[in-house]
Design a protein around this motif. Structure first.
Motif, PDB file in Angstrom:
ATOM      1  N   ILE A  25       0.863  -1.182   0.000  1.00  0.00           N
ATOM      2  CA  ILE A  25       0.000   0.000   0.000  1.00  0.00           C
ATOM      3  C   ILE A  25       0.900   1.232   0.000  1.00  0.00           C
ATOM      4  N   ALA A  26       0.757   2.065  -1.021  1.00  0.00           N
ATOM      5  CA  ALA A  26       1.617   3.240  -1.157  1.00  0.00           C
ATOM      6  C   ALA A  26       0.805   4.519  -1.028  1.00  0.00           C
ATOM      7  N   GLN A  27       1.261   5.415  -0.145  1.00  0.00           N
ATOM      8  CA  GLN A  27       0.699   6.757  -0.123  1.00  0.00           C
ATOM      9  C   GLN A  27       1.608   7.640  -0.966  1.00  0.00           C
ATOM     10  N   VAL A  28       1.006   8.465  -1.835  1.00  0.00           N
ATOM     11  CA  VAL A  28       1.789   9.302  -2.729  1.00  0.00           C
ATOM     12  C   VAL A  28       1.358  10.751  -2.572  1.00  0.00           C
ATOM     13  N   GLU A  29       2.338  11.647  -2.619  1.00  0.00           N
ATOM     14  CA  GLU A  29       2.021  13.071  -2.515  1.00  0.00           C
ATOM     15  C   GLU A  29       1.364  13.579  -3.786  1.00  0.00           C
ATOM     16  N   GLU A  30       1.820  13.092  -4.914  1.00  0.00           N
ATOM     17  CA  GLU A  30       1.277  13.532  -6.195  1.00  0.00           C
ATOM     18  C   GLU A  30       0.879  12.318  -7.027  1.00  0.00           C
ATOM     19  N   LEU A  31      -0.386  12.260  -7.414  1.00  0.00           N
ATOM     20  CA  LEU A  31      -0.886  11.170  -8.255  1.00  0.00           C
ATOM     21  C   LEU A  31      -0.979  11.660  -9.689  1.00  0.00           C
ATOM     22  N   VAL A  32      -0.353  10.918 -10.606  1.00  0.00           N
ATOM     23  CA  VAL A  32      -0.380  11.295 -12.018  1.00  0.00           C
ATOM     24  C   VAL A  32      -0.975  10.156 -12.841  1.00  0.00           C
ATOM     25  N   GLU A  33      -1.245  10.469 -14.078  1.00  0.00           N
ATOM     26  CA  GLU A  33      -1.819   9.472 -14.973  1.00  0.00           C
ATOM     27  C   GLU A  33      -0.717   8.608 -15.589  1.00  0.00           C
ATOM     28  N   PRO A  34      -1.043   7.374 -15.982  1.00  0.00           N
ATOM     29  CA  PRO A  34      -0.050   6.513 -16.642  1.00  0.00           C
ATOM     30  C   PRO A  34       0.556   7.204 -17.856  1.00  0.00           C
ATOM     31  N   GLY A  35       1.880   7.100 -17.983  1.00  0.00           N
ATOM     32  CA  GLY A  35       2.581   7.734 -19.084  1.00  0.00           C
ATOM     33  C   GLY A  35       3.193   9.070 -18.733  1.00  0.00           C
ATOM     34  N   GLU A  36       2.773   9.672 -17.613  1.00  0.00           N
ATOM     35  CA  GLU A  36       3.327  10.970 -17.224  1.00  0.00           C
ATOM     36  C   GLU A  36       4.684  10.851 -16.538  1.00  0.00           C
ATOM     37  N   LEU A  37       5.010   9.701 -15.997  1.00  0.00           N
ATOM     38  CA  LEU A  37       6.310   9.498 -15.368  1.00  0.00           C
ATOM     39  C   LEU A  37       7.318   9.043 -16.419  1.00  0.00           C
ATOM     40  N   ASP A  38       8.486   9.665 -16.411  1.00  0.00           N
ATOM     41  CA  ASP A  38       9.565   9.232 -17.288  1.00  0.00           C
ATOM     42  C   ASP A  38       9.986   7.830 -16.856  1.00  0.00           C
ATOM     43  N   PRO A  39       9.914   6.850 -17.751  1.00  0.00           N
ATOM     44  CA  PRO A  39      10.283   5.479 -17.374  1.00  0.00           C
ATOM     45  C   PRO A  39      11.669   5.369 -16.759  1.00  0.00           C
ATOM     46  N   ASP A  40      12.598   6.219 -17.191  1.00  0.00           N
ATOM     47  CA  ASP A  40      13.959   6.178 -16.662  1.00  0.00           C
ATOM     48  C   ASP A  40      14.049   6.745 -15.248  1.00  0.00           C
ATOM     49  N   GLN A  41      12.997   7.436 -14.791  1.00  0.00           N
ATOM     50  CA  GLN A  41      13.003   8.040 -13.464  1.00  0.00           C
ATOM     51  C   GLN A  41      12.200   7.242 -12.438  1.00  0.00           C
ATOM     52  N   ILE A  42      11.570   6.163 -12.853  1.00  0.00           N
ATOM     53  CA  ILE A  42      10.763   5.344 -11.938  1.00  0.00           C
ATOM     54  C   ILE A  42      11.691   4.514 -11.049  1.00  0.00           C
ATOM     55  N   HIS A  43      11.528   4.654  -9.744  1.00  0.00           N
ATOM     56  CA  HIS A  43      12.369   3.924  -8.788  1.00  0.00           C
ATOM     57  C   HIS A  43      11.816   2.541  -8.463  1.00  0.00           C
ATOM     58  N   LEU A  44      10.493   2.394  -8.488  1.00  0.00           N
ATOM     59  CA  LEU A  44       9.864   1.108  -8.187  1.00  0.00           C
ATOM     60  C   LEU A  44       8.736   0.863  -9.175  1.00  0.00           C
ATOM     61  N   PRO A  45       8.796  -0.231  -9.933  1.00  0.00           N
ATOM     62  CA  PRO A  45       7.730  -0.506 -10.898  1.00  0.00           C
ATOM     63  C   PRO A  45       6.442  -0.949 -10.212  1.00  0.00           C
ATOM     64  N   GLY A  46       5.343  -0.674 -10.868  1.00  0.00           N
ATOM     65  CA  GLY A  46       4.034  -0.931 -10.289  1.00  0.00           C
ATOM     66  C   GLY A  46       3.729  -2.387 -10.011  1.00  0.00           C
ATOM     67  N   VAL A  47       4.518  -3.316 -10.540  1.00  0.00           N
ATOM     68  CA  VAL A  47       4.269  -4.731 -10.288  1.00  0.00           C
ATOM     69  C   VAL A  47       4.364  -5.047  -8.795  1.00  0.00           C
ATOM     70  N   PHE A  48       5.102  -4.223  -8.038  1.00  0.00           N
ATOM     71  CA  PHE A  48       5.247  -4.458  -6.610  1.00  0.00           C
ATOM     72  C   PHE A  48       4.171  -3.763  -5.774  1.00  0.00           C
ATOM     73  N   VAL A  49       3.355  -2.934  -6.391  1.00  0.00           N
ATOM     74  CA  VAL A  49       2.398  -2.097  -5.654  1.00  0.00           C
ATOM     75  C   VAL A  49       0.978  -2.535  -5.976  1.00  0.00           C
ATOM     76  N   HIS A  50       0.140  -2.619  -4.931  1.00  0.00           N
ATOM     77  CA  HIS A  50      -1.218  -3.126  -5.101  1.00  0.00           C
ATOM     78  C   HIS A  50      -2.300  -2.088  -4.827  1.00  0.00           C
ATOM     79  N   ARG A  51      -1.996  -1.091  -3.977  1.00  0.00           N
ATOM     80  CA  ARG A  51      -2.959  -0.031  -3.672  1.00  0.00           C
ATOM     81  C   ARG A  51      -2.225   1.299  -3.600  1.00  0.00           C
ATOM     82  N   VAL A  52      -2.857   2.337  -4.147  1.00  0.00           N
ATOM     83  CA  VAL A  52      -2.270   3.673  -4.152  1.00  0.00           C
ATOM     84  C   VAL A  52      -3.267   4.648  -3.531  1.00  0.00           C
TER      85      VAL A  52
END
Length: 254
Positions: free
Chosen positions: A207-234
């Motif tokens: 379960i991840a709490q995030v300060e800023e929620l964005v739409e898929p594709g808005e994050l630069d793939p090279d800047q993602i620290h943890l892929p969503g496969v590990f996350v189940h709830r946001v």
């Protein structure tokens, strides 16, 4: 998109199914990157007898110290337990079981758990009670040792001795991220990146709490620290949240 959308309305719903005696991996490094909104929601939810794995246990009125002070924790696995008087009291009185683990070993145990690695060998702890056993984990009320750490397997590689450490997997993980998208891809901020990605990997339900929620594709793939496969709830918590260790400063020119 509905099948991949992991956003839940609020923290209360996100932690609703964490039951008594559940195990949790919780992100945070000192007072940086603590998932406070989720911790407060879990406190209000009422689950007790929890076994928590985290680098530290916060302070008396912050971080995991809130759950500790309410008597919700049965066991704490950490590398650093200073600056928390209630932690000391509960440990020495026999109310809390504590498994002290070297910091780098703890990080690797979490990473290994999330990577499908059952155990690994490390030199850290060889020749100490970490490997040889006998380190107190829980006391009797009279001060005698009720539970001590076990002897661990050691093996020699290239003439050097190593100790076998089991990986860590938990029922749930609670983490804090600076930014995340609806599919669970996360970006962490500076030192808040310490232990948050590793805790996320170790949880069967993250379960991840995030300060800023964005739409898929808005994050630069090279800047993602943890892929969503590990996350189940946001859960989106916004930027207007208290941060004990961060301060905004300005300087007037002239």
């Amino acid at each position: 998109m509905n099948g991949l959308d992991k956003v839940v309305p609020d923290a209360a719903e996100a932690v609703a199914d964490i039951g008594d005696r559940a195990s949790l991996a919780v992100g945070g490094f000192g007072l940086s990157g603590n998932p406070m909104v989720l911790i407060e929601a879990l406190l209000a939810q009422g689950a007790s007898g929890l076994s928590v794995v985290s680098n530290n246990c916060g302070v008396d009125d912050w971080g995991l110290g809130l759950l500790l002070g309410a008597g919700r924790l049965a066991k704490m696995t950490s590398s650093y337990v200073g600056e928390n008087k209630e932690f000391e009291r509960q440990f020495l009185s026999g109310e809390l079981e504590v498994e002290l683990t070297p910091q780098g070993t703890l990080a690797e145990k979490l990473r290994a758990g999330g990577s499908g690695i059952a155990a690994f060998f490390t030199q850290t702890g060889v020749g100490t009670q970490v490997a040889e056993g006998g380190l107190p984990r829980r006391y009797h009320p009279d001060g005698t040792v009720a539970v001590a750490s076990p002897v661990k397997e050691t093996r020699t590689f290239d003439g050097e001795e190593y100790v076998l450490e089991d990986a860590i997997r938990t029922d749930f993980a609670l983490v804090h991220a600076l930014r995340g998208d609806r599919t669970g891809n996360l970006v962490f901020n500076k030192s808040a990146r310490n232990f948050n990605p590793l805790a996320a990997m170790a949880g069967r339900v993250c379960i991840a709490q995030v300060e800023e929620l964005v739409e898929p594709g808005e994050l630069d793939p090279d800047q993602i620290h943890l892929p969503g496969v590990f996350v189940h709830r946001v859960v989106a918590v916004g930027t207007d949240i208290e941060k004990r260790i961060e301060r905004r400063t300005t300087r007037t020119e002239g």
